[in-house]
Write a protein that holds these residues in place. Structure first.
Motif, PDB file in Angstrom:
ATOM      1  N   PRO A 106       0.820  -1.154  -0.107  1.00 47.00           N
ATOM      2  CA  PRO A 106      -0.085  -0.017   0.006  1.00 47.00           C
ATOM      3  C   PRO A 106       0.807   1.309   0.103  1.00 47.00           C
ATOM      4  O   PRO A 106       1.754   1.579   0.774  1.00 47.00           O
ATOM      5  N   ASP A 108       0.931   5.494  -0.255  1.00 48.67           N
ATOM      6  CA  ASP A 108      -0.134   6.796   0.132  1.00 48.67           C
ATOM      7  C   ASP A 108       0.115   7.810  -1.162  1.00 48.67           C
ATOM      8  O   ASP A 108       0.640   8.547  -0.997  1.00 48.67           O
ATOM      9  N   ASN A 299      -2.390   4.271  -9.528  1.00 46.54           N
ATOM     10  CA  ASN A 299      -3.417   3.688  -9.027  1.00 46.54           C
ATOM     11  C   ASN A 299      -3.326   2.196  -8.655  1.00 46.54           C
ATOM     12  O   ASN A 299      -4.150   1.615  -7.798  1.00 46.54           O
ATOM     13  N   SER A 302      -2.242   1.743  -4.717  1.00 42.89           N
ATOM     14  CA  SER A 302      -3.144   2.379  -3.660  1.00 42.89           C
ATOM     15  C   SER A 302      -3.283   1.659  -2.498  1.00 42.89           C
ATOM     16  O   SER A 302      -3.357   0.187  -2.665  1.00 42.89           O
ATOM     17  N   GLU A 303      -3.664   2.100  -1.289  1.00 41.75           N
ATOM     18  CA  GLU A 303      -4.286   1.260  -0.247  1.00 41.75           C
ATOM     19  C   GLU A 303      -5.474   0.725  -0.583  1.00 41.75           C
ATOM     20  O   GLU A 303      -5.433  -0.511   0.087  1.00 41.75           O
ATOM     21  N   GLU A 304      -6.456   1.053  -1.355  1.00 48.35           N
ATOM     22  CA  GLU A 304      -7.493   0.396  -1.399  1.00 48.35           C
ATOM     23  C   GLU A 304      -7.192  -0.888  -2.259  1.00 48.35           C
ATOM     24  O   GLU A 304      -7.845  -1.973  -2.115  1.00 48.35           O
ATOM     25  N   GLY A 305      -6.364  -0.887  -3.075  1.00 48.57           N
ATOM     26  CA  GLY A 305      -6.094  -1.905  -4.156  1.00 48.57           C
ATOM     27  C   GLY A 305      -5.447  -3.119  -3.269  1.00 48.57           C
ATOM     28  O   GLY A 305      -5.447  -4.240  -3.350  1.00 48.57           O
ATOM     29  N   GLN A 307      -5.697  -3.607   0.151  1.00 54.07           N
ATOM     30  CA  GLN A 307      -6.815  -3.996   0.754  1.00 54.07           C
ATOM     31  C   GLN A 307      -7.703  -5.192   0.095  1.00 54.07           C
ATOM     32  O   GLN A 307      -8.012  -6.394   0.641  1.00 54.07           O
ATOM     33  N   GLU A 308      -7.962  -4.786  -0.907  1.00 55.52           N
ATOM     34  CA  GLU A 308      -9.038  -5.566  -1.800  1.00 55.52           C
ATOM     35  C   GLU A 308      -8.245  -7.115  -2.219  1.00 55.52           C
ATOM     36  O   GLU A 308      -8.747  -8.007  -1.968  1.00 55.52           O
TER      37      GLU A 308
END
Length: 319
Positions: A106, A108, A299, A302-305, A307-308
């Motif tokens: 991840p 930032d 992108n 990313s942190e969201e990627g 986590q998923e």
């Protein structure tokens, strides 16, 4: 650090389902190759590289360690890695080909994407190159200084005065401080004292200032396992000039829809040539296009990627 050797303890003694996320293998085939070829390196001292006997002993130890490391790693039910480079070594050493999950760490990136892309390079304006990395031996800051010197040697005196290189990073101990002193000495020997600045243990606010002002970010570590600092350059709109190996080559500085997102180099000459292309041979519009493509590619990290994909990997442990 050998954390993989804790996996069998939980697997065999406690009957646990196990998972691991590998950032940097404790040992790799690259390390074995350095010793076998008797190359002097930060992890292969000169006294060993010069001795056939010591090389044989060290190579035997490395191969035995690699075997044990593979046995321990294979006890993990789920193996996640942070890059293609790490994946290749883990697949080989742990015999895990096709069974590992590549999950980028991840980063930032959102905080840096707000920085403006428009940093014109015009006659008379300062052109700033930065490096952000701890002053560890494997980061090879000396290559940055020599490459910068070589680049400047092809410019006229007026052009030379417009360029500045800032090396910023953390010093962990006396060894790092000694390396900083050696870098300052190299700078003086090359008569670049007025154009190279070394900043140690800078604040986060100062780091943001450098990212907002820099035109180019240099990275010179060979076989960097991933390269979060390279991603941060791209997110901040700083044109990347990274080492043509490891994570930067295999995952980060790639062409996006056929469009360049940065530059790669591997020695003093190629780094100098890349700086020449960036500053002297490309237009402002071309540089902005590259910055946009690089920022768009961030992108993926990313942190969201993270986590998923992490959840997708570990879900099998709970089924």
């Amino acid at each position: 650090m050998g954390y993989a050797f804790t996996i069998p303890i939980f697997k065999w003694l406690c009957g646990c389902e196990t998972a691991c996320y590998v950032h940097y293998p404790t040992i790799s085939s690259d390390m074995l190759s350095v010793v076998e070829c008797r190359n002097n390196s930060f992890n292969n001292r000169k006294i060993i590289a010069r001795s056939r006997l010591l090389t044989k002993f060290k190579l035997f130890y490395y191969k035995l360690f690699a075997y044990c490391y593979g046995v321990a790693g294979r006890q993990s039910n789920v193996v996640m890695v942070n890059s293609s480079w790490t994946q290749g070594h883990v697949d080989q050493l742990w015999s895990m080909s096709g069974k590992t999950w590549k999950i980028y760490p991840p980063c930032d990136v959102m905080g840096s994407m707000s920085l403006p892309l428009d940093r014109p390079v015009t006659t008379g304006d300062e052109k700033l190159i930065i490096s952000i990395a701890q002053f560890r031996p494997e980061k090879d800051h000396a290559l940055q200084i020599r490459s910068f010197h070589r680049f400047l040697s092809n410019l006229n005196p007026t052009e030379k005065s417009n360029f500045r290189l800032i090396l910023a990073g953390g010093c962990r101990n006396h060894g790092d401080e000694a390396r900083v002193n050696e870098l300052r000495q190299l700078t003086e020997e090359l008569q670049l004292g007025g154009q190279i600045e070394i900043q140690t243990n800078i604040s986060f606010s100062k780091l943001k200032e450098l990212l907002a002002a820099a035109h180019v970010g240099m990275h010179t570590m060979k076989n960097e396992h991933f390269g979060i600092g390279v991603v941060e350059f791209q997110a901040a709109g700083v044109i990347v000039l990274a080492h043509n190996s490891g994570g930067p080559e295999m995952d980060i500085v790639q062409k996006i829809d056929g469009k360049r997102s940065g530059y790669l180099a591997d020695d003093e000459e190629s780094y100098a040539e890349a700086l020449q292309k960036i500053f002297m041979e490309s237009t402002h519009e071309e540089r902005v296009k590259m910055q946009k493509e690089a920022r768009k590619s961030c992108n993926r990290f990313s942190e969201e990627g993270f986590q998923e994909h992490f959840q997708q990997a570990v879900i099998s442990l709970f089924q």
